[in-house]
Design a protein around this motif. Structure first.
Motif, short mmCIF file in Angstrom:
data_model
loop_
_atom_site.label_atom_id
_atom_site.label_comp_id
_atom_site.label_asym_id
_atom_site.label_seq_id
_atom_site.Cartn_x
_atom_site.Cartn_y
_atom_site.Cartn_z
N LYS A 1 3.59 56.25 -16.08
CA LYS A 1 3.09 57.59 -16.39
C LYS A 1 2.78 58.32 -15.09
CE LYS A 1 1.05 56.58 -20.91
NZ LYS A 1 -0.20 56.60 -21.73
N ALA A 2 3.00 59.64 -15.09
CA ALA A 2 2.91 60.40 -13.85
C ALA A 2 1.84 61.48 -13.89
CB ALA A 2 4.27 61.03 -13.54
N LEU A 3 1.36 61.83 -12.70
CA LEU A 3 0.52 63.00 -12.49
C LEU A 3 1.28 63.93 -11.55
CD1 LEU A 3 -2.98 61.33 -11.85
CD2 LEU A 3 -2.17 62.39 -13.98
N GLY B 1 3.19 75.13 -9.14
CA GLY B 1 4.08 76.16 -8.61
C GLY B 1 5.52 75.94 -9.00
N GLY B 2 6.42 76.67 -8.32
CA GLY B 2 7.84 76.62 -8.66
C GLY B 2 8.44 75.23 -8.56
N ALA B 3 8.07 74.46 -7.53
CA ALA B 3 8.64 73.12 -7.37
C ALA B 3 8.25 72.21 -8.52
CB ALA B 3 8.17 72.52 -6.05
N SER B 4 7.03 72.39 -9.04
CA SER B 4 6.56 71.51 -10.12
C SER B 4 7.38 71.67 -11.39
CB SER B 4 5.08 71.80 -10.42
OG SER B 4 4.92 73.05 -11.09
N LYS B 5 7.96 72.83 -11.58
CA LYS B 5 8.73 73.08 -12.80
C LYS B 5 9.99 72.23 -12.83
CE LYS B 5 6.94 77.79 -13.20
NZ LYS B 5 6.10 77.49 -14.37
N ASN C 1 3.26 64.85 -5.53
CA ASN C 1 2.66 66.03 -4.91
C ASN C 1 3.71 67.13 -4.76
OD1 ASN C 1 0.92 67.79 -3.53
ND2 ASN C 1 1.59 66.99 -1.56
N THR C 2 3.53 68.23 -5.49
CA THR C 2 4.45 69.36 -5.38
C THR C 2 3.82 70.52 -4.61
OG1 THR C 2 3.80 70.56 -7.41
CG2 THR C 2 5.35 68.72 -7.65
N THR C 3 2.61 70.31 -4.10
CA THR C 3 1.93 71.35 -3.32
C THR C 3 2.37 71.25 -1.86
OG1 THR C 3 -0.01 70.17 -2.47
CG2 THR C 3 -0.07 70.87 -4.79
N SER D 1 -4.32 52.03 -6.00
CA SER D 1 -4.21 50.58 -6.06
C SER D 1 -2.79 50.18 -5.68
CB SER D 1 -4.52 50.08 -7.47
OG SER D 1 -3.46 50.45 -8.36
N ALA D 2 -2.55 48.88 -5.63
CA ALA D 2 -1.21 48.39 -5.31
C ALA D 2 -0.19 48.75 -6.37
CB ALA D 2 -1.26 46.87 -5.13
N ALA D 3 -0.66 49.18 -7.53
CA ALA D 3 0.25 49.55 -8.62
C ALA D 3 0.74 51.00 -8.53
CB ALA D 3 -0.45 49.33 -9.96
N HIS D 4 0.17 51.77 -7.60
CA HIS D 4 0.49 53.20 -7.53
C HIS D 4 1.72 53.50 -6.67
CE1 HIS D 4 -3.59 53.93 -9.20
NE2 HIS D 4 -2.98 55.00 -9.69
N PHE D 5 2.39 54.58 -7.06
CA PHE D 5 3.51 55.15 -6.32
C PHE D 5 3.15 56.59 -5.99
CE2 PHE D 5 5.26 51.93 -9.06
CZ PHE D 5 6.36 51.38 -8.41
N VAL D 6 3.31 57.00 -4.75
CA VAL D 6 3.14 58.40 -4.38
C VAL D 6 4.48 58.95 -3.93
CG1 VAL D 6 2.23 59.97 -2.62
CG2 VAL D 6 0.69 58.42 -3.80
N TYR D 7 4.95 59.97 -4.62
CA TYR D 7 6.16 60.69 -4.21
C TYR D 7 5.68 62.07 -3.73
CZ TYR D 7 11.11 62.08 -4.24
OH TYR D 7 12.36 62.49 -3.87
N ASP D 8 5.69 62.26 -2.42
CA ASP D 8 5.22 63.51 -1.84
C ASP D 8 6.43 64.35 -1.47
OD1 ASP D 8 3.90 65.54 -0.45
OD2 ASP D 8 2.40 64.15 0.37
N LEU D 9 6.55 65.52 -2.06
CA LEU D 9 7.70 66.39 -1.76
C LEU D 9 7.68 66.90 -0.32
CD1 LEU D 9 8.03 66.16 -4.81
CD2 LEU D 9 8.54 68.60 -4.89
#
Length: 245
Positions: A119-121, A126-130, A175-177, A197-205
């Motif tokens: 599941k994602a947050l 903004g425009g990129a988030s769409k 992160n789309t900001t 935690s070790a279970a997390h993934f961060v995809y930073d644009l």
């Protein structure tokens, strides 16, 4: 001379000009130029195209991806659904809007996740988030939008701080900001970093710097992190295909 470019504000962080110039040289593509147009208002594009009607293609970055829609003569069907434009093809005076962010993000996310669908947050609205939202829908990944303001379709950063269960059950953070982008590298979305935690993934644009403050916070807790460079390259190649179609 075939002319292309990028509009946005500010553009101090952009790698697009360097990317395309290196592409032209590496692939022996002659007679092409790619310029940066730092404009505070999307409607300033009208003046740019009026002064240089030879421009064939424009990429669009923050903060103009939504406002620029009003300047289009036509929109690709998928782009209409997303509600943001980051690529413009100009042919015979007709401006058609596309969204290659969708392509770049979707095609880079799945291989990185290795087949799982956490599941994602989505940080930012903004425009990129769409484009990100549409890609997650098509990949069948559940998500929540996170913003500074409260709305029926989104939660706030304050909600993340007050309810630890949200971060515990949503392991993909996107992160789309523009927070964290050079030269303001210390910027970071207001999420509770101690809940990584070790279970997390961060995809930073963000792709400049290559490791953002947000990414480092996740990596320090044993999680995984990815910047937006591959997405940039994939969306740039998709733009080139559109401009040459």
């Amino acid at each position: 001379m075939r002319k292309f470019g990028l509009i946005g504000h500010p553009l101090t962080h952009s790698f697009s000009k360097k990317y395309f110039e290196e592409k032209f040289e590496k692939e022996g593509i002659e007679g092409c130029s790619y310029e940066l147009f730092d404009i505070p208002n999307a409607f300033d594009l009208e003046e740019i195209l009026s002064e240089d009607p030879e421009i064939e293609g424009i990429n669009v970055t923050i903060p103009h991806k939504e406002d620029v829609i009003a300047l289009m003569d036509d929109l690709e069907e998928a782009c209409e659904e997303i509600g943001a434009v980051n690529c413009i093809h100009i042919q015979d005076g007709i401006r058609t809007g596309y969204n290659t962010d969708y392509i770049g993000f979707k095609n880079s996310l799945s291989p990185w996740l290795g087949g799982i669908k956490p599941k994602a947050l989505i940080l930012g609205t903004g425009g990129a988030s769409k484009a990100i939202k549409q890609a997650l829908i098509d990949l069948d990944i559940d998500f929540l939008n996170v913003s500074r303001s409260e709305d029926e379709d989104q939660i706030t950063y304050g909600d993340l701080a007050s309810d630890p269960e949200i971060m515990k059950t949503h392991h993909l953070i996107i992160n789309t900001t523009p927070l964290g982008t050079f030269p303001n590298e210390e910027g970071i979305p207001a999420i509770p970093l101690d809940q990584f935690s070790a279970a997390h993934f961060v995809y930073d644009l963000v792709y400049n710097p290559p490791v953002t403050t947000l990414m480092k916070a996740c990596l320090d807790k044993g999680g995984k992190a990815k910047n937006g460079l591959e997405m940039l390259m994939l969306q740039a190649e998709a733009s080139w295909e559109i401009w040459n179609s």
